[in-house]
Design a protein around this motif. Structure first.
Motif, mmCIF file in Angstrom:
data_model
loop_
_atom_site.group_PDB
_atom_site.id
_atom_site.type_symbol
_atom_site.label_atom_id
_atom_site.label_comp_id
_atom_site.label_asym_id
_atom_site.label_seq_id
_atom_site.Cartn_x
_atom_site.Cartn_y
_atom_site.Cartn_z
ATOM 1 N N MET A 1 42.122 37.510 56.574
ATOM 2 C CA MET A 1 42.800 38.522 55.760
ATOM 3 C C MET A 1 42.667 38.191 54.276
ATOM 4 S SD MET A 1 44.195 40.987 57.410
ATOM 5 C CE MET A 1 45.477 41.604 56.302
ATOM 6 N N GLY A 250 48.298 32.440 55.304
ATOM 7 C CA GLY A 250 46.921 31.953 55.325
ATOM 8 C C GLY A 250 45.951 32.866 54.587
ATOM 9 N N ASN A 251 46.481 33.779 53.782
ATOM 10 C CA ASN A 251 45.606 34.668 53.010
ATOM 11 C C ASN A 251 44.973 33.943 51.843
ATOM 12 O OD1 ASN A 251 46.374 36.732 54.671
ATOM 13 N ND2 ASN A 251 47.846 37.625 53.247
ATOM 14 N N SER A 252 45.567 32.812 51.480
ATOM 15 C CA SER A 252 45.095 32.064 50.330
ATOM 16 C C SER A 252 45.316 30.590 50.640
ATOM 17 C CB SER A 252 45.902 32.529 49.113
ATOM 18 O OG SER A 252 45.761 31.642 48.064
ATOM 19 N N LEU A 253 44.370 29.766 50.237
ATOM 20 C CA LEU A 253 44.449 28.355 50.591
ATOM 21 C C LEU A 253 45.428 27.619 49.674
ATOM 22 C CD1 LEU A 253 42.905 26.329 52.533
ATOM 23 C CD2 LEU A 253 41.896 25.539 50.417
ATOM 24 N N TYR A 254 46.277 26.772 50.255
ATOM 25 C CA TYR A 254 47.264 26.049 49.461
ATOM 26 C C TYR A 254 46.623 25.035 48.520
ATOM 27 C CZ TYR A 254 51.014 23.082 47.961
ATOM 28 O OH TYR A 254 51.868 22.383 47.163
ATOM 29 N N ALA A 255 47.127 24.979 47.294
ATOM 30 C CA ALA A 255 46.886 23.864 46.371
ATOM 31 C C ALA A 255 48.174 23.729 45.576
ATOM 32 C CB ALA A 255 45.714 24.163 45.441
ATOM 33 N N ASP A 256 48.488 22.505 45.092
ATOM 34 C CA ASP A 256 49.782 22.314 44.430
ATOM 35 C C ASP A 256 50.027 23.336 43.307
ATOM 36 O OD1 ASP A 256 50.364 20.251 46.115
ATOM 37 O OD2 ASP A 256 49.912 18.648 44.684
ATOM 38 N N SER A 257 48.964 23.753 42.639
ATOM 39 C CA SER A 257 49.111 24.690 41.515
ATOM 40 C C SER A 257 49.016 26.156 41.933
ATOM 41 C CB SER A 257 48.039 24.398 40.459
ATOM 42 O OG SER A 257 48.158 23.092 39.962
ATOM 43 N N LEU A 261 47.930 30.343 39.829
ATOM 44 C CA LEU A 261 46.652 31.039 39.993
ATOM 45 C C LEU A 261 46.848 32.549 40.065
ATOM 46 C CD1 LEU A 261 45.003 28.675 42.593
ATOM 47 C CD2 LEU A 261 44.607 28.738 40.158
#
Lengths: 261, 313
Positions: A1, A250-257, A261
């Motif tokens: 998605m 899960g539409n966008s991959l996790y990163a601390d920042s 974004l």
């Protein structure tokens, strides 16, 4: 998605500043609002010029070119009851960043806006209503099917119909909220895209309450499969909620920042 | 009903990053299809191979490598030979001798070696550090300064030293860097975000999302590569669209299969064949996962992988 799509709602002739800028063809206030919304994370910008019966054609062309020239062909949602103005806007529209959105069609008087979208390879927001507010989800689904059939018969892809369940005001229609969410689930189960005027839900509530109701609604609606909303991207709480929900889905991959974004 | 093939191409694409200058410069990335899926849309920039040498030359204990470099004495001659290896696209100099826990060569000496290498070759140059954070950060900036205008790739910047390396090597001297994370997709994305937030342009860095020799936890590498490319293409995630450069040789030649002698394991056959097999199988798996370049040592591995790439693109 894909990620949730926010259509920034703040270029709207109901705002006195924007109304004046549109009347005087003054770019600055419009560009300022566009930049604020894009910086805050909007993907599309809604351009609401009102009914604009006399000046619509010229005004929409001007607004489309102004925004796309200044913001790298930002994709736009053309919002007016004046059909000729939408056509005129599309005639000068650059689609490199996304198809134009026609805002909006319904199953009643505005059904011809689906024809307009089909003829111009545009996306149509398809409000699942005919006259007034649908009484239940069976009625919503009937309108949805009518518009779907019309679009498909004209060669549209189903993914270019973004069905609008019609978000309803909590203060007055509290008992309808779960129906709307359930309808979003039905749309999602059929694989359809969806959108809607999110801030309807918090209309007439105190200013400090609105971000809370809007954020909670969008989180619940995203859980049920809502893929887009016409909303105020400058509402930080709302955007944080949408970005977080995109991570959880899960539409966008996790990163601390991820919130930056 | 007849089968209707629908090409799976994406509106998103991998960034293009150029290494080197002039006719021999290479472009990494650019594809808008899954790895090696040239049947879905043309892959303009085929996958590249880097040929690795070290500051002390090459591995003289492997007959095929020793034979290839025979007669090359100075580091410049060795580099020139590496640049001519059939199937190779660029030279990778690994400054392992800089390691404070090893030979601890002074930075000036390492810079002199790198300059000699750069002057001897006309293909692009990538330089790997010694993996010591403090030494690498300082050395990379000196290398970047000394080799200004060569458009080299420095491997690599990590969470601990990306600030110094990005500010110096990229922003002050215009070189390219590789952002390294150890098989951790969230960290891979985060490091890219941090480097981008420093103002480094998308065409100035690649990434190494980690590797392992085939059979040594490679399944984690494979799933990381898959998820990185999936997010880059299907979710249009700009923070994962950097080309991937994977150093393969280091891992492949360090595992038991490539190290133990034939005397100790006669049933395993010659050590050299095993090393080449490890290098080839690891590299092929990386390419299938989305690496835009792999770094190899043995001429037989370079030949095999270059033929694989040519056949598939």
């Amino acid at each position: 998605m894909g990620r949730f799509i926010v259509i920034g709602e703040r270029i709207h002739c109901i705002s006195p500043v924007i109304k004046k800028a549109m009347e005087e063809k003054d770019p600055e206030p419009i560009l300022k609002r566009a930049k604020e919304q894009l910086d805050a994370g909007a993907t599309y910008l809604d351009v609401n010029i009102g009914p604009a019966e006399k000046t619509g054609v010229e005004l929409m062309k001007w607004a489309v070119q102004l925004l796309q020239e200044n913001f790298d062909n930002v994709p736009l949602c053309l919002d007016t009851a004046n059909r000729k103005a939408i056509e005129a806007g599309i005639s000068v529209y650059n689609r490199s960043k996304g198809k134009p959105i026609v805002n909006s069609a319904d199953a009643g008087d505005r059904i011809e806006n689906i024809d307009l979208a089909a003829a111009n390879d545009a996306i149509a927001i398809a409000l699942c209503a005919k006259a007034g507010i649908p009484s239940d989800n069976d009625e919503r689904m009937m309108y949805c099917q009518e518009m779907l059939e019309r679009g498909m018969s004209l060669g549209m892809e189903a993914e270019d119909l973004w069905f609008d369940p019609l978000f309803l005001v909590i203060k007055g229609m509290q008992d309808k909220q779960m129906d709307v969410l359930e309808f979003i689930k039905q749309l999602s189960d059929m694989g359809f895209n969806s959108t809607g005027g999110l801030s309807n839900v918090s209309n007439m509530t105190p200013k400090h309450i609105r971000p809370i109701l809007d954020s909670t609604t969008v989180a619940m609606a995203m859980y049920n499969g809502l893929t887009s909303a016409i909303a105020n991207p400058c509402d930080a709480r709302l955007m944080e909620t949408i970005k977080s929900a995109d991570i959880i889905k899960g539409n966008s991959l996790y990163a601390d920042s991820f919130l930056e974004l | 009903m007849a089968f209707k093939r629908v090409p799976q191409k994406f509106t998103a694409s991998v960034n293009e990053v150029t290494i080197g200058t002039g006719d021999k410069a290479i472009v990494l990335g650019g594809e808008n299809v899954m790895p090696l899926y040239s049947f879905d849309a043309p892959i303009t920039n085929r996958v590249k191979i880097g040929v690795e040498i070290t500051d002390s030359g090459y591995d003289k204990t492997v007959p095929g490598i020793a034979a290839f470099y025979a007669g090359a004495e100075t580091i410049g001659e060795i580099a020139k030979r590496a640049s001519e290896m059939p199937g190779g696209d660029f030279v990778v100099l690994t400054l392992e001798g800089a390691d404070p826990n090893g030979a601890n060569k002074p930075i000036d000496e390492c810079v002199a070696i790198a300059k000699e290498v750069a002057d001897a070759i006309d293909v692009p140059l990538a330089i790997q550090g010694c993996k010591n954070i403090e030494k690498d950060a300082e050395m990379f900036n000196k290398l970047a300064e000394a080799l200004q205008g060569k458009n080299i790739l420095l491997i690599s910047a990590r969470t601990e030293d990306y600030k110094q390396i990005a500010a110096g090597a990229v922003m002050a001297y215009g070189q390219k860097i590789s952002a390294e994370s150890a098989v951790d997709i969230n960290l891979a994305k985060q490091l890219n975000v941090l480097i981008s937030q420093m103002g480094v342009a998308a065409d100035s860095y690649v990434m190494n999302v980690g590797s392992a020799a085939a059979g040594y936890g490679f399944e984690y590498v494979a799933s990381t590569l898959d998820r990185v490319r999936g997010a880059a293409l299907s979710q249009n995630d700009a923070m994962l669209q950097m080309p991937i450069v994977t150093p393969v040789a280091d891992d492949a030649w360090a595992v038991k299969e490539s190290v133990v002698s034939e005397e100790d394991f006669p049933e395993w056959g010659p050590r050299e064949n095993r090393g080449v097999q490890m290098e080839v199988s690891t590299a092929a798996a990386c390419l299938a996962g989305g690496s835009n370049a792999v770094i190899l040592r043995h001429p037989a591995s370079v030949k095999t992988i270059s033929e694989l790439i040519a056949d598939l693109t």
